[in-house]
Structures are given as structure tokens and as C-alpha cells.
Design a protein around this motif. Structure first.
Motif, PDB file in Angstrom:
ATOM      1  N   UNK A  27      -6.361   2.615 -12.351  1.00 42.34           N
ATOM      2  CA  UNK A  27      -5.886   3.465 -13.437  1.00 42.34           C
ATOM      3  C   UNK A  27      -7.067   4.037 -14.215  1.00 42.34           C
ATOM      4  N   UNK A  33      -1.172   9.981  -5.820  1.00 38.13           N
ATOM      5  CA  UNK A  33      -1.198   8.527  -5.814  1.00 38.13           C
ATOM      6  C   UNK A  33      -2.198   8.020  -4.781  1.00 38.13           C
ATOM      7  N   UNK A  39       4.419  -4.310 -13.620  1.00 39.21           N
ATOM      8  CA  UNK A  39       3.098  -3.852 -14.052  1.00 39.21           C
ATOM      9  C   UNK A  39       3.211  -2.553 -14.851  1.00 39.21           C
ATOM     10  N   UNK A  40       3.990  -1.612 -14.314  1.00 39.52           N
ATOM     11  CA  UNK A  40       4.196  -0.349 -15.025  1.00 39.52           C
ATOM     12  C   UNK A  40       4.908  -0.578 -16.350  1.00 39.52           C
ATOM     13  N   UNK A  93      -7.752   1.092  -4.363  1.00 44.02           N
ATOM     14  CA  UNK A  93      -7.329  -0.297  -4.165  1.00 44.02           C
ATOM     15  C   UNK A  93      -7.770  -0.821  -2.812  1.00 44.02           C
ATOM     16  N   UNK A  94      -7.827   0.053  -1.820  1.00 44.73           N
ATOM     17  CA  UNK A  94      -8.357  -0.360  -0.526  1.00 44.73           C
ATOM     18  C   UNK A  94      -9.792  -0.810  -0.676  1.00 44.73           C
ATOM     19  N   UNK A 146       0.816  -1.211   0.000  1.00 45.15           N
ATOM     20  CA  UNK A 146       0.000   0.000   0.000  1.00 45.15           C
ATOM     21  C   UNK A 146       0.847   1.257   0.000  1.00 45.15           C
ATOM     22  N   UNK A 164      -5.345  -2.895  -9.918  1.00 48.65           N
ATOM     23  CA  UNK A 164      -4.526  -1.763 -10.346  1.00 48.65           C
ATOM     24  C   UNK A 164      -5.066  -1.161 -11.646  1.00 48.65           C
ATOM     25  N   UNK A 165      -5.479  -2.042 -12.561  1.00 50.69           N
ATOM     26  CA  UNK A 165      -5.996  -1.571 -13.840  1.00 50.69           C
ATOM     27  C   UNK A 165      -7.253  -0.748 -13.618  1.00 50.69           C
ATOM     28  N   UNK A 225      -1.286   5.443 -21.334  1.00 44.67           N
ATOM     29  CA  UNK A 225      -0.796   4.327 -20.516  1.00 44.67           C
ATOM     30  C   UNK A 225       0.669   4.526 -20.170  1.00 44.67           C
ATOM     31  N   UNK A 263       2.514  -1.514 -18.945  1.00 46.09           N
ATOM     32  CA  UNK A 263       1.733  -0.358 -19.411  1.00 46.09           C
ATOM     33  C   UNK A 263       2.551   0.483 -20.395  1.00 46.09           C
ATOM     34  N   UNK A 303     -11.014  -2.264  -3.032  1.00 44.56           N
ATOM     35  CA  UNK A 303     -11.132  -3.517  -3.757  1.00 44.56           C
ATOM     36  C   UNK A 303     -10.919  -3.430  -5.250  1.00 44.56           C
ATOM     37  N   UNK A 338      -4.526   4.503  -4.253  1.00 49.49           N
ATOM     38  CA  UNK A 338      -4.417   3.672  -3.041  1.00 49.49           C
ATOM     39  C   UNK A 338      -5.791   3.466  -2.424  1.00 49.49           C
ATOM     40  N   UNK A 374       4.399   7.211 -12.527  1.00 53.57           N
ATOM     41  CA  UNK A 374       4.393   6.489 -11.254  1.00 53.57           C
ATOM     42  C   UNK A 374       5.703   5.760 -10.977  1.00 53.57           C
ATOM     43  N   UNK A 375       6.397   5.415 -12.046  1.00 50.67           N
ATOM     44  CA  UNK A 375       7.572   4.561 -11.847  1.00 50.67           C
ATOM     45  C   UNK A 375       8.800   5.389 -11.500  1.00 50.67           C
ATOM     46  N   UNK A 400       1.171   7.417 -17.746  1.00 51.82           N
ATOM     47  CA  UNK A 400       0.821   7.034 -16.376  1.00 51.82           C
ATOM     48  C   UNK A 400       1.957   6.240 -15.746  1.00 51.82           C
ATOM     49  N   UNK A 401       2.441   5.256 -16.501  1.00 51.89           N
ATOM     50  CA  UNK A 401       3.507   4.408 -15.978  1.00 51.89           C
ATOM     51  C   UNK A 401       4.748   5.235 -15.683  1.00 51.89           C
TER      52      UNK A 401
END
Lengths: 324, 292
Positions: B201, B184, A35-36, B191-192, A27, B197-198, B108, A39, B194, B188, B115-116, B111-112
Motif C-alpha cells: 500500500x 492491482x 485487512x481492508x 507482494x511477490x 495472489x 500488504x501494508x 486509507x 484500513x 516479499x 501483487x 480494492x474491496x 484504498x480499501x
């Protein structure tokens, strides 16, 4: 996602409890790299296919004499394509003309653009005028080229008539004259892109700290003093971006020049990309063309390095300065 | 925030400056609008009227510009004899296709990239932006050879691919800036609750939707206005509006009326689109370096 699970608790088993996969460390971390990567991959692969792969080809072509006719194979040329450039007068003149053209365009555009921005800033009609001024930017460069060719025409062009009427021009033709042709294409570029410079400057002017301006005025500075010692220093990063972007566009797009003069008369407007276009797509000497393209790309990469440095600075720097 | 109300005293210098600035604005307004105006007016003039000019220095006779009978023949001819309908369709398909490919794949990747964190990210970004800044002619030399050997010259897919060379890096670069501004924490939280990841996004896409829309429009604009790729790679089967306009120039006579009409047809839709995305225009044209 929710699962159904059986959980052991003291004194027995509780069946059918809804649980979630709770993995604490995930988290607080960015998504996992694989995964990134997935993408990113489609775009990166496509981009590599249409930019890196051609780059490899370009390097290959610079070292060969490329044959376009089917059945013939390329001949190894070594560095011939490059060494011939050193004695190619048109190539060297192309660079000089490119710098002359860019210098003329940029100086006029920056001058006019800043002036327009300063006058428009906080003007009553700012919104509507900005909207009108940005219309030329939306026009296809080809259309702009034709439009100006029409205006410059010696028999029915309105700008030709205007220049004649104010006594600047005796007769003859604008685009056919070695002296006037350069100014003619510069004027077209100025018409289309001064508004962009004005818009960038305007965005910069909105960020000039008002309190500095006020303090300066209280100290008795007039409008000129105010502009040069408060507003202008704040504008430098914006102007730098404007200059770099416009300079790049000057050799990225040659549509207008191709339409209006094709590089003539007597190569007076043959900036390097125009020469490259002729060599590659008129004479189809692709090996030599590739060598010229390579030199252009080197300049682009150099400018790109400068630009990315600038990109990271101005807006962010100003924003953080204000926050603190 | 400091007050914007600065007391300005009327001084002679200020009045003179004000007068000069108004004069300059009028000059700049005329300089900007006059060519557009002449283009539109000339597209409705027939051959004879278009050639009417006053004598040099005869300022009183400027009314000649308006002394004509409006005719729509140039437009009719464009769409009947010159098949501009087909070219309009080609232009639309090529620019929309490239915009769709660029923005879907680009968002896509953006976004990656946003975040990366990984080694070499800066280099990757530099490669992306320099692809976008490469001179079109220089890119076209190898691209032409490749496309020729794979039969893509003269086809719409070839043109779409060619436009993608500048639209995809543009989309990645700009949209990365947008995703950088989305916290971000939102993902999160999703995702909490449920989401995968997709799904997370997909969930933040609406947050960047206005920008996404604006940059689809800008990608369309870049493709639509392109001439160099279209004339070399699209020539033959995939002629677009700018190329078709350029082909109206014939050795014997240049059909100015039709060219002006073609100019209006090419320009007007883009001007409306430009007004539509007015807010994002400066950011788009400066690769996101300047925001209004």
C-alpha cells in the motif's frame, strides 16, 4: 516474506533453504476483507461520529423543545416542530425564495458559462484567460460578499455609480431595495461561479467528437447549426452535473447572503438556509431549526441520489464509447 | 483521432461572430477582473481617497480611481491593532489540521474501498458522498449542540473536527477515484517480491502522490474559506480570517479600507494555491465527475 526451512527431498533433507509463503489463491484475489476493513475503519468511525451521530441528534431535536440553558432538560414536543412549519409563512417563502434565487443564478451562470467556454475553446489565449477567469472561485465567499457590498454602496460604490451612469438606477440603495437586492446577490454568485461552469463546459467541449463536427460541416452546416446539433447534445451530461452541483452549493453556502443582506430587505433574499440560520443561531430555537434542517437534508439526499446516477454515467460512458 | 484542421471559409456571418465573441471576451474579462482590481486598489487608499467617485454619468472623470497616494496603513493596522497575525495562525492550523486528518485517514479508507468488494458498498459510498453534500447550516444545528456539551465550541480542535465533516468524505470520494486507476497488479508484484500488504500500500502511494498533494491543497482551501462553521463553532477562542474580517463591520462605521486589506490577505494565498493545483481544480470542485 522469506523464511529459512528444511525441506525433505528424495534421499535426505536439505537444510537452510530460503522459501516464501506461497499461497496461490491469495495472489489472484483481492486482499482479505478483514485487512481492508481495518484500513477503512478509522475514517468510517470518525465520519460516523461527526455525521451519523449528529443525525441521530437532529432527529431527537426535531421531536423536542431543546433547552440550551444549563440544568434545564429538553421537553418532548412530538411532531409539533413539524406541524408548526406547515403554517410558518417564512418557511414556505424561504423555499420559494431559494428556488427563485437558484433559478436566477443557474440560468445566468449556464448561459454565460457556455458562451465563455465556446468562445474560449481552441482560442489563442485559452490557457491564460482560463487562469485569470478562475481567480474569483478561490475567493472566500465572505470576502466576495464584502467586496460586492463595497461596490454596491450608495455613496462610494463603483457599481452603484456605473448603474446610475447608464441610467438604470435613480438613486437610493441597491441592497436596501427589495427588487434590486435579489439581483445583487445573484450577480455576486454569478461573478464567483460562472467560471466553474465555463471550465466544466470546456472539459465537455474537448470531448465532442471532431469527426462528427467535420462531417456536419462538410454537409454544409454553419457554426450555429454545428453548436446546437452536435456540440450541445454532447454537452448535456456535463451541464447536468454543473447544474446539480451549483444548485446544491446554492443552499450549502449562504455566507455571501448573510454578509450582504442577512436575508433582508423585508425578507426579499431570505432563502431557506438563511432562515434556518436565523431560527437556530439568532433566536436559538434549536428544535424548530432542526425540523427545518431536516427538510433541507431530505432535499439533499434526493439530489444526491440523482447526482450519483449522473456521476456514474457521463465521463465513463463517453470514454467507453470512444474506445469501441 | 480525427484531424483538428478544419478549413474555415471566411463568410460575413463568421466575421460578425468573431467580432462579437471578442467583444464578449473583453466584457467578461473586465467583469471578472474589475472587482478584484478595485479590492486591491482600495486596500491601499486612505479613507478620503476611497470615497472619491466621479459624478453620475461623468465618464471622463474615471481617472479618480487612480488619483491617490498609496498607503499601507490598513495592513499595518490589521496586524498590529486587530491581531490578524493570530487569526491567520488560527486559519492555518484549522485548515491544515483538517486537511491532514482527512487525507491521511481518507487515503486509507479510499484504498480499501477501491480494492474491496462487498455487499452494501454502494450504500456506503452514497452515505459518504451525501455527508459531503449536506447543507452546512443543517449539519451545524446538531453539531453545535454536541460540541457545546463537550466543550469543543470556541476551540481549534472543535473547528478542525467541524471542517473534517466536509473534508473527510471529499477526500475519500476523490482519492477512491485515484486508487481505482492504479492496477492491482502492481501490489501483487510487490507482494511477490516479499512486501507485506501494508508495504505494498505504501508503495503505490507515490503513484497517486500528485493527486494526493492537490487534494490536500483543496481541503485547505475549503477550510480556509469557510465562514459558517468558523463563526458559530470557532467564535471566541478560534477566530479565523473570514470571521475576523466580518467583525471589522462595526455598528457606527464600516472600516472599508481595512476590510479590503483583510480581503486581500485572505484571498491572495488561496489564489496562488489555486494556480498551483490548476490541473486538478475542475476534478476537485466537481467531486471527480469531470476531468480535464
Amino acid at each position: 516474506m522469506a523464511n529459512i526451512a528444511n525441506i525433505d527431498v528424495a534421499g535426505g533433507v536439505v537444510r537452510g533453504v530460503r522459501t516464501i509463503d506461497y499461497v496461490p489463491e491469495e495472489f489472484n484475489h483481492r486482499p482479505p476483507r478483514y485487512y481492508l476493513l481495518w484500513l477503512m475503519l478509522p475514517a468510517i468511525l470518525l465520519l460516523a461520529a461527526i455525521s451519523l451521530y449528529p443525525l441521530v441528534w437532529l432527529v431527537y431535536m426535531t421531536l423536542h423543545e431543546v433547552q440550551l440553558a444549563p440544568g434545564k432538560s429538553d421537553v418532548w414536543a412530538g411532531i409539533d416542530n413539524f406541524s408548526r412549519l406547515a403554517t410558518d409563512k417564512k418557511f414556505i417563502r424561504g423555499w420559494l425564495t431559494l428556488f427563485k434565487y437558484s433559478a436566477l443564478c443557474l440560468s445566468v451562470e449556464i448561459g454565460l458559462g457556455v458562451l465563455v467556454a465556446v468562445i474560449l475553446n481552441n482560442n489563442r489565449f485559452e490557457k491564460i484567460l482560463v487562469t485569470i477567469f478562475l481567480m474569483p472561485m478561490m475567493m472566500a465567499p465572505v470576502v466576495a460578499g464584502f467586496l460586492y457590498m463595497f461596490l454596491y454602496n450608495g455613496t462610494f460604490g463603483w457599481y452603484f455609480w456605473l448603474l446610475q451612469s447608464i441610467g438604470l438606477l435613480e438613486g437610493g440603495s441597491i441592497l436596501g431595495n427589495r427588487f434590486w437586492a435579489m439581483f445583487a446577490i445573484v450577480a455576486t454568485d454569478v461573478w464567483q461561479w460562472t467560471p466553474l461552469i465555463a471550465l466544466i463546459t470546456l472539459a465537455g467541449l474537448k470531448r465532442v467528437p471532431q469527426d462528427q463536427l467535420e462531417a456536419h460541416m462538410v454537409d454544409g452546416a454553419g457554426p450555429f447549426r454545428n453548436f446546437f446539433s452536435v456540440a450541445l447534445p454532447n454537452l448535456y451530461p456535463f451541464l447536468l452535473i454543473a447544474i446539480l452541483l451549483r444548485f446544491m452549493d446554492n443552499f450549502r453556502f449562504i455566507d455571501t447572503i448573510l454578509i450582504m443582506t442577512g436575508g433582508g430587505p423585508a425578507n426579499a433574499t431570505k432563502i431557506l438556509p438563511t432562515y434556518l440560520f436565523d431560527v437556530s443561531f439568532k433566536f436559538f430555537e434549536l428544535g424548530r431549526g432542526a425540523a427545518i434542517a431536516f427538510t433541507l437534508l431530505l432535499l439533499t439526499i434526493l439530489l444526491g441520489l440523482v447526482l450519483t446516477k449522473v456521476f456514474e454515467d457521463p465521463t465513463r460512458k463517453i470514454r467507453t464509447e470512444r474506445e469501441h | 483521432m480525427a484531424s483538428r484542421e478544419i478549413v474555415r471559409y471566411r463568410s460575413p456571418l463568421r466575421s460578425v461572430l468573431q467580432g462579437l465573441s471578442i467583444l464578449f471576451l473583453i466584457f467578461f474579462f473586465v467583469w471578472t477582473v474589475l472587482p478584484l482590481f478595485i479590492m486591491v486598489v482600495s486596500s491601499f487608499k486612505d479613507l478620503l481617497d476611497a470615497f472619491q467617485l466621479p459624478e453620475p454619468g461623468d465618464w471622463g472623470d474615471l481617472g479618480v480611481m487612480f488619483d491617490f497616494k498609496p498607503t499601507g496603513t490598513h495592513y499595518v493596522e490589521l496586524f498590529t491593532e486587530k491581531h490578524f497575525g493570530t487569526y491567520l495562525r488560527n486559519s492555518l492550523i484549522a485548515s491544515l489540521g483538517s486537511a491532514a486528518v482527512s487525507v491521511s485517514l481518507g487515503s486509507m479508507a479510499a484504498y480499501a474501498l477501491s480494492r474491496a468488494e462487498f455487499r452494501g458498498k454502494r450504500d456506503l459510498l452514497f452515505w459518504i458522498i451525501s455527508t459531503r453534500m449536506a447543507p452546512v447550516v443543517a449539519v451545524m444545528v446538531p453539531l453545535y449542540v454536541i460540541f457545546r456539551s463537550s466543550g469543543l465550541v470556541g476551540t481549534l480542535p472543535g473547528l478542525i473536527l467541524a471542517y473534517t465533516t466536509f473534508n473527510l468524505p471529499f477526500a475519500i470520494w476523490i482519492l477512491k477515484g485515484f486508487f481505482d486507476n492504479v492496477p492491482y497488479a502492481i501490489e501483487e508484484a510487490a507482494q511477490c517480491d516479499g512486501c507485506t500488504r501494508w508495504q505494498a500500500f505504501r508503495l503505490i502511494i507515490p503513484l497517486v502522490a500528485p493527486g494526493l498533494g492537490a487534494f490536500i491543497v483543496l481541503c485547505v482551501l475549503f477550510g480556509w474559506n469557510d465562514f459558517l462553521f468558523a463563526t458559530i463553532i470557532g467564535s471566541g477562542g478560534a477566530k479565523t480570517l473570514p470571521v475576523a474580517t466580518a467583525e471589522l463591520v462595526q455598528p457606527v462605521k464600516i472600516q472599508w479600507g481595512m476590510i479590503m486589506a483583510a480581503g486581500v490577505v485572505t484571498t491572495v494565498p488561496m489564489m496562488f494555491l489555486g494556480l498551483l493545483i490548476r490541473r486538478y481544480l475542475v476534478a476537485g470542485l466537481t467531486m471527480g465527475a469531470v476531468r480535464e
